[in-house]
Design a protein around this motif. Structure first.
Motif, short mmCIF file in Angstrom:
data_model
loop_
_atom_site.label_atom_id
_atom_site.label_comp_id
_atom_site.label_asym_id
_atom_site.label_seq_id
_atom_site.Cartn_x
_atom_site.Cartn_y
_atom_site.Cartn_z
N GLU A 234 0.81 -1.21 0.00
CA GLU A 234 0.00 0.00 0.00
C GLU A 234 0.85 1.27 0.00
O GLU A 234 0.41 2.33 -0.47
CB GLU A 234 -0.96 0.01 1.21
CG GLU A 234 -0.29 0.23 2.56
CD GLU A 234 0.45 -0.97 3.11
OE1 GLU A 234 1.18 -0.81 4.10
OE2 GLU A 234 0.27 -2.10 2.56
N LEU A 235 2.08 1.18 0.51
CA LEU A 235 2.97 2.34 0.51
C LEU A 235 3.35 2.71 -0.92
O LEU A 235 3.44 3.90 -1.26
CB LEU A 235 4.22 2.07 1.35
CG LEU A 235 5.27 3.18 1.42
CD1 LEU A 235 4.66 4.50 1.86
CD2 LEU A 235 6.42 2.78 2.35
N ALA A 236 3.57 1.71 -1.77
CA ALA A 236 3.87 1.98 -3.18
C ALA A 236 2.69 2.67 -3.85
O ALA A 236 2.87 3.59 -4.66
CB ALA A 236 4.21 0.68 -3.90
N ASP A 237 1.48 2.24 -3.52
CA ASP A 237 0.29 2.88 -4.08
C ASP A 237 0.20 4.34 -3.65
O ASP A 237 -0.17 5.22 -4.43
CB ASP A 237 -0.97 2.13 -3.63
CG ASP A 237 -1.00 0.69 -4.13
OD1 ASP A 237 -0.38 0.41 -5.17
OD2 ASP A 237 -1.64 -0.15 -3.47
N ARG A 238 0.58 4.61 -2.41
CA ARG A 238 0.56 5.98 -1.91
C ARG A 238 1.60 6.84 -2.63
O ARG A 238 1.35 8.00 -2.96
CB ARG A 238 0.82 5.99 -0.41
CG ARG A 238 0.68 7.36 0.24
CD ARG A 238 0.88 7.29 1.74
NE ARG A 238 0.80 8.61 2.33
CZ ARG A 238 1.09 8.89 3.60
NH1 ARG A 238 1.47 7.91 4.41
NH2 ARG A 238 1.00 10.12 4.05
N LEU A 239 2.78 6.25 -2.88
CA LEU A 239 3.83 6.98 -3.60
C LEU A 239 3.39 7.30 -5.02
O LEU A 239 3.71 8.38 -5.55
CB LEU A 239 5.12 6.16 -3.63
CG LEU A 239 5.85 6.01 -2.29
CD1 LEU A 239 6.98 5.01 -2.43
CD2 LEU A 239 6.38 7.34 -1.80
N GLU A 240 2.66 6.39 -5.64
CA GLU A 240 2.16 6.62 -6.99
C GLU A 240 1.23 7.83 -7.00
O GLU A 240 1.25 8.64 -7.93
CB GLU A 240 1.41 5.38 -7.48
CG GLU A 240 0.73 5.52 -8.82
CD GLU A 240 1.70 5.59 -9.99
OE1 GLU A 240 1.25 5.93 -11.09
OE2 GLU A 240 2.90 5.31 -9.80
#
Length: 255
Positions: A234-240
């Motif tokens: 989910e952190l990668a999704d937030r960075l996106e």
């Protein structure tokens, strides 16, 4: 189970401006079966981490430790690290004139296993892996990366990964320069290598697009040579959605 452990790692590099500290105390543990995504803006130290683990002479470890299954990686030469089970897929794979892909792969496999693979089975394995990566079999008789396109070089890196079967694979921006089709094929190769559960993966990338194909268990955000935040996919999704501004301060209002 294999474990790569990095503790309080500090690394410097010498440039025209003098010695500069790049990594400023990195702690990270990668176990068999885990995939860790290392993300962050340019110049944050992601590739420095990769090359420090692999033993590139340009980078000097000033303090901290790197161990693989309890063995001191920093005391090993580059080839010893490879034989111990560390694998680096480089962002810019180098050309090796005069050495064919076939000879290169078999020599590397022999060095890692301590004996040459049985030729009949080895040829079958190589052809099967090349077919899965949609590489023309004629590439086996071409010199390593010589005249290869960017995508062909990256496929060759993953071909090595599948055939050499390391304990820990460090993939340094494997997605850079790949079109959508090549990205999918390369990612499928990484996922095949992960299927046994024996491989730990350290996946270094700027962008989240490769993470739609290779789903990480953990995401680590690098900023200024340190891990600024850790989390799950989910952190990668937030960075996106948000980018790196909240870590770097870019775009913040000034008084």
């Amino acid at each position: 189970m294999s474990i790569l452990e990095i503790r309080d790692l500090h690394v410097t590099v010498e440039s025209d401006q003098g010695v500069k500290e790049i990594l400023r105390g990195v702690d990270l543990t990668v176990r068999s079966g885990e995939t860790h995504a290392i993300m962050g803006p340019n110049g944050s130290g992601k590739s420095t981490l990769a090359y420090s683990i692999a033993g590139h002479p340009k980078y000097t470890v000033t303090s901290g430790s790197i161990t693989l299954d309890g063995e001191d990686v920093l005391a090993m030469s580059v080839d010893q690290r490879a034989r111990a089970g560390l694998f680096l897929a480089m962002q810019y794979p180098v050309e090796v004139p005069g050495v064919t892909v076939s000879n290169f792969l078999r020599t590397a496999k022999t060095a890692i296993d301590g004996k040459a693979p049985a030729l009949r089975h080895w040829v079958k394995d190589v052809r099967s892996a090349m077919d899965a990566l949609r590489m023309d079999r004629s590439f086996a008789e071409r010199n390593v990366n010589e005249g290869f396109s960017g995508g062909e070089k990256k496929r060759h890196e993953i071909l090595q990964l599948e055939l050499l079967r390391p304990k820990v694979a460090i993939l340094d921006e494997t997605d850079s320069g790949l079109d959508v089709d090549a990205l999918r094929v390369v990612s499928e190769g990484v996922n095949r290598a992960r299927e046994s559960g024996d491989l730990g993966v350290l996946l270094i990338t700027h962008y989240t697009r490769i993470l739609t194909y290779i789903r990480p268990d953990f995401v680590h955000v690098f900023v200024d040579g340190r891990i600024a935040e850790e989390g799950g996919p989910e952190l990668a999704d937030r960075l996106e959605a948000e980018g790196y501004d909240r870590f770097t301060g870019a775009g913040a209002p000034t008084s």
